[in-house]
Design a protein around this motif. Structure first.
Motif, PDB file in Angstrom:
ATOM      1  N   GLY A  74      -2.563   5.605  -5.804  1.00  0.00           N
ATOM      2  CA  GLY A  74      -1.121   5.593  -6.090  1.00  0.00           C
ATOM      3  C   GLY A  74      -0.230   6.525  -5.193  1.00  0.00           C
ATOM      4  O   GLY A  74       0.676   6.641  -5.135  1.00  0.00           O
ATOM      5  N   ASP A  75      -1.268   7.329  -4.077  1.00  0.00           N
ATOM      6  CA  ASP A  75      -0.653   8.204  -3.189  1.00  0.00           C
ATOM      7  C   ASP A  75       0.305   7.623  -2.183  1.00  0.00           C
ATOM      8  O   ASP A  75       0.137   6.249  -1.944  1.00  0.00           O
ATOM      9  N   ASP A  76       1.304   8.362  -1.785  1.00  0.00           N
ATOM     10  CA  ASP A  76       2.268   8.005  -0.564  1.00  0.00           C
ATOM     11  C   ASP A  76       1.545   8.256   0.658  1.00  0.00           C
ATOM     12  O   ASP A  76       1.354   9.544   0.953  1.00  0.00           O
ATOM     13  N   ILE A  77       1.158   7.387   1.478  1.00  0.00           N
ATOM     14  CA  ILE A  77       0.371   7.753   2.783  1.00  0.00           C
ATOM     15  C   ILE A  77       1.450   7.443   3.872  1.00  0.00           C
ATOM     16  O   ILE A  77       0.994   7.571   4.864  1.00  0.00           O
ATOM     17  N   SER A  78       2.812   7.251   3.451  1.00  0.00           N
ATOM     18  CA  SER A  78       3.546   7.040   4.804  1.00  0.00           C
ATOM     19  C   SER A  78       3.842   8.259   5.616  1.00  0.00           C
ATOM     20  O   SER A  78       4.296   8.150   6.731  1.00  0.00           O
ATOM     21  N   GLY A  79       3.298   9.288   5.160  1.00  0.00           N
ATOM     22  CA  GLY A  79       3.654  10.556   5.915  1.00  0.00           C
ATOM     23  C   GLY A  79       5.229  10.970   6.335  1.00  0.00           C
ATOM     24  O   GLY A  79       5.396  11.505   7.242  1.00  0.00           O
ATOM     25  N   GLY A  80       5.826  10.340   5.571  1.00  0.00           N
ATOM     26  CA  GLY A  80       7.270  10.639   5.905  1.00  0.00           C
ATOM     27  C   GLY A  80       7.897   9.708   6.787  1.00  0.00           C
ATOM     28  O   GLY A  80       9.345   9.889   7.096  1.00  0.00           O
ATOM     29  N   ILE A  81       7.234   8.734   7.209  1.00  0.00           N
ATOM     30  CA  ILE A  81       7.731   7.840   8.162  1.00  0.00           C
ATOM     31  C   ILE A  81       8.926   6.931   7.639  1.00  0.00           C
ATOM     32  O   ILE A  81       8.584   6.417   6.468  1.00  0.00           O
ATOM     33  N   PRO A  82      10.099   6.943   8.206  1.00  0.00           N
ATOM     34  CA  PRO A  82      11.123   5.972   7.294  1.00  0.00           C
ATOM     35  C   PRO A  82      10.889   4.574   7.498  1.00  0.00           C
ATOM     36  O   PRO A  82      10.068   4.299   8.574  1.00  0.00           O
ATOM     37  N   GLY A  83      11.269   3.903   6.467  1.00  0.00           N
ATOM     38  CA  GLY A  83      11.079   2.301   6.497  1.00  0.00           C
ATOM     39  C   GLY A  83      11.242   1.762   5.143  1.00  0.00           C
ATOM     40  O   GLY A  83      11.375   2.531   3.941  1.00  0.00           O
ATOM     41  N   ALA A  84      11.125   0.574   4.970  1.00  0.00           N
ATOM     42  CA  ALA A  84      10.978  -0.168   3.785  1.00  0.00           C
ATOM     43  C   ALA A  84       9.950  -0.063   2.941  1.00  0.00           C
ATOM     44  O   ALA A  84       8.769  -0.032   3.204  1.00  0.00           O
ATOM     45  N   PRO A  85      10.273   0.651   1.593  1.00  0.00           N
ATOM     46  CA  PRO A  85       8.982   1.084   0.611  1.00  0.00           C
ATOM     47  C   PRO A  85       8.022  -0.263   0.593  1.00  0.00           C
ATOM     48  O   PRO A  85       8.433  -1.262   0.598  1.00  0.00           O
ATOM     49  N   LEU A  86       6.716   0.062   0.542  1.00  0.00           N
ATOM     50  CA  LEU A  86       5.566  -0.987   0.460  1.00  0.00           C
ATOM     51  C   LEU A  86       4.776  -0.338  -0.909  1.00  0.00           C
ATOM     52  O   LEU A  86       4.410   0.791  -0.905  1.00  0.00           O
ATOM     53  N   PHE A  87       4.451  -1.067  -1.927  1.00  0.00           N
ATOM     54  CA  PHE A  87       3.683  -0.677  -2.850  1.00  0.00           C
ATOM     55  C   PHE A  87       2.388  -1.587  -2.975  1.00  0.00           C
ATOM     56  O   PHE A  87       2.596  -2.883  -2.983  1.00  0.00           O
ATOM     57  N   PHE A  88       1.201  -1.275  -2.593  1.00  0.00           N
ATOM     58  CA  PHE A  88      -0.064  -2.154  -2.648  1.00  0.00           C
ATOM     59  C   PHE A  88      -0.995  -1.727  -3.664  1.00  0.00           C
ATOM     60  O   PHE A  88      -1.414  -0.622  -4.080  1.00  0.00           O
ATOM     61  N   ASP A  89      -1.233  -2.941  -4.485  1.00  0.00           N
ATOM     62  CA  ASP A  89      -2.376  -2.798  -5.330  1.00  0.00           C
ATOM     63  C   ASP A  89      -3.636  -3.698  -5.213  1.00  0.00           C
ATOM     64  O   ASP A  89      -3.584  -4.766  -4.911  1.00  0.00           O
ATOM     65  N   GLY A  90      -4.794  -2.922  -4.909  1.00  0.00           N
ATOM     66  CA  GLY A  90      -5.819  -3.709  -4.595  1.00  0.00           C
ATOM     67  C   GLY A  90      -6.880  -3.670  -5.685  1.00  0.00           C
ATOM     68  O   GLY A  90      -7.124  -2.597  -6.399  1.00  0.00           O
ATOM     69  N   GLN A  91      -7.900  -4.812  -5.562  1.00  0.00           N
ATOM     70  CA  GLN A  91      -9.052  -4.539  -6.395  1.00  0.00           C
ATOM     71  C   GLN A  91     -10.176  -5.139  -5.642  1.00  0.00           C
ATOM     72  O   GLN A  91     -10.116  -6.047  -4.816  1.00  0.00           O
ATOM     73  N   VAL A  92     -11.221  -4.501  -5.891  1.00  0.00           N
ATOM     74  CA  VAL A  92     -12.651  -4.966  -5.086  1.00  0.00           C
ATOM     75  C   VAL A  92     -13.657  -5.496  -6.217  1.00  0.00           C
ATOM     76  O   VAL A  92     -14.019  -4.836  -7.167  1.00  0.00           O
ATOM     77  N   LEU A  93     -13.946  -6.696  -6.066  1.00  0.00           N
ATOM     78  CA  LEU A  93     -14.862  -7.330  -6.992  1.00  0.00           C
ATOM     79  C   LEU A  93     -16.164  -7.753  -6.308  1.00  0.00           C
ATOM     80  O   LEU A  93     -16.134  -7.886  -4.867  1.00  0.00           O
ATOM     81  N   ASP A  94     -17.276  -8.062  -6.994  1.00  0.00           N
ATOM     82  CA  ASP A  94     -18.294  -8.779  -6.450  1.00  0.00           C
ATOM     83  C   ASP A  94     -18.264 -10.281  -6.518  1.00  0.00           C
ATOM     84  O   ASP A  94     -17.263 -10.678  -7.142  1.00  0.00           O
ATOM     85  N   GLU A  95     -19.249 -10.904  -6.230  1.00  0.00           N
ATOM     86  CA  GLU A  95     -19.089 -12.282  -6.117  1.00  0.00           C
ATOM     87  C   GLU A  95     -19.247 -13.026  -7.544  1.00  0.00           C
ATOM     88  O   GLU A  95     -18.629 -14.204  -7.551  1.00  0.00           O
ATOM     89  N   ASP A  96     -19.346 -12.200  -8.349  1.00  0.00           N
ATOM     90  CA  ASP A  96     -19.461 -12.691  -9.965  1.00  0.00           C
ATOM     91  C   ASP A  96     -18.177 -12.502 -10.800  1.00  0.00           C
ATOM     92  O   ASP A  96     -17.913 -12.333 -11.735  1.00  0.00           O
TER      93      ASP A  96
END
Length: 289
Positions: free
Chosen positions: A115-137
């Motif tokens: 959930g952290d903001d990693i932009s470092g204060g760089i200006p730009g259009a906001p991006l929200f990324f939600d990821g999940q890591v799964l195994d083959e099953d």
């Protein structure tokens, strides 16, 4: 080894390396010499062309530094990087495919919480990324290390932003018990590969464009699974079919969904229009390597 001509010099060179102790090194050198000599014979390389080639490679090396790797970029635009990747990372089933790592990965990236903001204060259009890591099953992979880095809305990485002293638009995450991680940043943009060096000369001579499609880099590692080095590309990018480093794969094209201010899943987190994306990554077990 006297009076050698264009027909017999190849075997003499290979014979001169007969004392090579490492069998793999011997195999590679044997093939390298044969292919290089066959190339010279096939095109009838002139002395002037040979000298220009040596000069090109010399200047390529002189451009390399801790901040710039012109030889890797040369490998990229000749398709060698992706060829090596394709040979060494043949994914099966639903496993996430590899792509090129590129020159902008940094070992000194900060560790981040989900959930952290990693932009470092760089200006730009906001991006929200939600990821999940799964195994083959389809089971979550907890504790996976997920490296993320990308450019800003002008196509610049943090190392190219004047006056920026701290890492930005990058971070190292750990997936939770459900295999999830998330971050906020700014939406990346397409950008040209460096055209001011020898690779730029090559691209100009061959009439090739410099523009890379926008993308987010990720490297995912977890105990018992194969390491994945990959990217995600916006489905609406104009440069998907002319990537100069040949890194785009259909499975890595994703929906970078744009939402108007006050709408969508992150309407409480920003008062601007923003991009929200979700992506699931699937890891291959080491046993399949």
């Amino acid at each position: 080894m006297r009076d050698l001509d264009s027909a017999d010099i190849t075997e003499e060179v290979i014979s001169a390396m007969a004392g090579t102790e490492d069998p793999r090194v011997a195999q590679i050198l044997d093939s390298l010499v044969r292919h290089a000599h066959d190339f010279v014979r096939e095109v009838g390389l002139t002395e002037e062309e040979w000298a220009k080639g040596v000069d090109f490679l010399t200047r390529t090396g002189q451009l390399c530094s801790p901040q710039r790797q012109e030889f890797i970029l040369l490998s990229d635009v000749l398709g060698v990087t992706m060829l090596v990747d394709a040979i060494n990372h043949r994914r099966e089933g639903k496993a996430t495919e590899n792509s090129v790592q590129g020159p902008f990965f940094r070992e000194d990236r900060p560790s981040r919480d989900t959930g952290d903001d990693i932009s470092g204060g760089i200006p730009g259009a906001p991006l929200f990324f939600d990821g999940q890591v799964l195994d083959e099953d389809g089971e979550p992979v907890a504790g996976a290390a997920v490296d993320v880095w990308h450019s800003d809305g002008s196509g610049h990485y943090d190392v190219d932003v004047p006056g920026l002293t701290q890492p930005a638009m990058r971070g190292l995450f750990r997936t939770d018990a459900q295999g999830r991680f998330a971050f906020r940043s700014v939406r990346p943009a397409s950008y040209p590969i460096p055209g001011d060096g020898t690779v730029g000369e090559l691209m100009k001579a061959t009439g090739r464009p410099l523009m890379r499609p926008a993308h987010i880099h990720l490297v995912i590692e977890a105990a018992g699974y194969q390491r994945v080095t990959t990217m995600l590309f916006p489905s609406d990018d104009l440069y998907l079919d002319q990537d100069p480093v040949f890194g785009v794969k259909q499975s890595l094209i994703a929906d970078f969904a744009t939402h108007a201010a006050g709408t969508g899943p992150h309407q409480q987190s920003t008062d601007e229009a923003y991009t929200a994306m979700q992506h699931t990554f699937v890891l291959d077990p080491l046993s399949r390597r």
